[in-house]
Motif scaffolding. Structure first.
Motif, mmCIF file in Angstrom:
data_model
loop_
_atom_site.group_PDB
_atom_site.id
_atom_site.type_symbol
_atom_site.label_atom_id
_atom_site.label_comp_id
_atom_site.label_asym_id
_atom_site.label_seq_id
_atom_site.Cartn_x
_atom_site.Cartn_y
_atom_site.Cartn_z
ATOM 1 N N HIS A 91 -0.727 -4.631 -1.445
ATOM 2 C CA HIS A 91 -1.743 -5.679 -1.386
ATOM 3 C C HIS A 91 -2.297 -5.765 0.028
ATOM 4 O O HIS A 91 -1.717 -5.210 0.965
ATOM 5 N N ALA A 93 -3.532 -8.377 3.000
ATOM 6 C CA ALA A 93 -3.482 -9.767 3.472
ATOM 7 C C ALA A 93 -4.390 -9.922 4.682
ATOM 8 O O ALA A 93 -4.241 -9.205 5.666
ATOM 9 N N GLU A 139 -4.592 -11.203 -0.376
ATOM 10 C CA GLU A 139 -3.867 -12.380 0.110
ATOM 11 C C GLU A 139 -4.608 -12.908 1.325
ATOM 12 O O GLU A 139 -5.124 -12.116 2.119
HETATM 13 FE FE LIG Z 1 1.844 -10.281 1.726
#
Ligand SMILES: [Fe+2]
Length: 234
Positions: A91, A93, A139
């Protein structure tokens, strides 16, 4: 000397540049700062979105990406804790300066119809999660102060990863290296994991490994922006 000190840009693949730029500018609010043909790569578009003063979020759209299907659980995690192949991004962020701004961004995302989880308090940061176009798990996080390594390097996890106490010491305080001023010669390309040139790139890739630093620079340098600067009106 020779230490990375930040992220310059993160480059993410897309088959729909306009959709990604629409999301990150109109929904998230980031500014487009570059959109041009990727240097040395035919018919491939590169875009940069401003991410603070010295960093950019980047996208790359190559023609064959239109026919490469994402696979949940392989190329994409589907959600913030999902699995993907080793080496793939799990992911992304992005930092937000404060919790107040995190909530303002959540309002912005939700007002555009995006489902947002969080903020949740991880102690080392407060985070919220949203699914961006093309399965990109995003994120947004805010933190106050530096991480206290004494509290965040867990001995049980160190042991689980097979890291000895002396290796841990080396990981926390990497050995210094004396700069050679760029004079260290290129090792054979097969001595370590290296680029893998697939498909039509294969023959060109093999030739690429034979080039000198000067030849690579001569082939790939693009020191001039693609659009001439406008002259001020007289
Ligand atoms: Fe994270």
């Amino acid at each position: 000397m020779g230490l990375p000190n930040g992220v310059h840009h993160l480059a993410i693949a897309t088959r729909d540049m306009k959709a990604q730029l629409t999301f990150f500018t109109q929904v998230v609010g980031m500014e487009l700062e570059a959109l041009y043909w990727m240097h040395g790569v035919e018919n491939t578009v590169h875009a940069f979105l401003r991410l603070g003063d010295t960093c950019s979020l980047s996208f790359v759209q190559a023609p064959d990406m239109a026919s490469i299907e994402p696979v949940m659980g392989v190329s994409h995690p589907g959600f913030s804790a999902g699995s993907v192949a080793p080496g793939a991004m799990q992911h992304l962020a992005l930092s937000v300066p404060s919790e107040v701004e995190l909530l303002a961004l959540r309002d912005r995302l939700r007002s555009h119809g995006y489902w947002v989880a969080g903020p949740v308090n991880h102690n080392l940061c407060k985070s919220m999660y949203v699914q961006a176009p093309e399965g990109l798990v995003l994120e947004f996080a805010t933190e106050e102060g530096a991480i206290d390594t004494e509290q965040w390097i867990d001995p049980a996890v160190v042991a689980f990863c097979g890291i000895s106490p002396s290796e841990l010491e080396g990981f926390m305080r990497p050995p210094p290296f004396q700069s050679q001023g760029g004079k260290v010669s290129q090792p054979p390309p097969n001595t370590r994991p290296n680029f893998v040139f697939t498909g039509e790139w294969a023959p060109r890739g093999e030739a690429f490994f034979q080039l000198t630093d000067a030849q690579i620079a001569a082939a790939l340098d693009s020191p001039t922006p693609p659009v001439p600067k406008r002259r001020p009106a007289p």
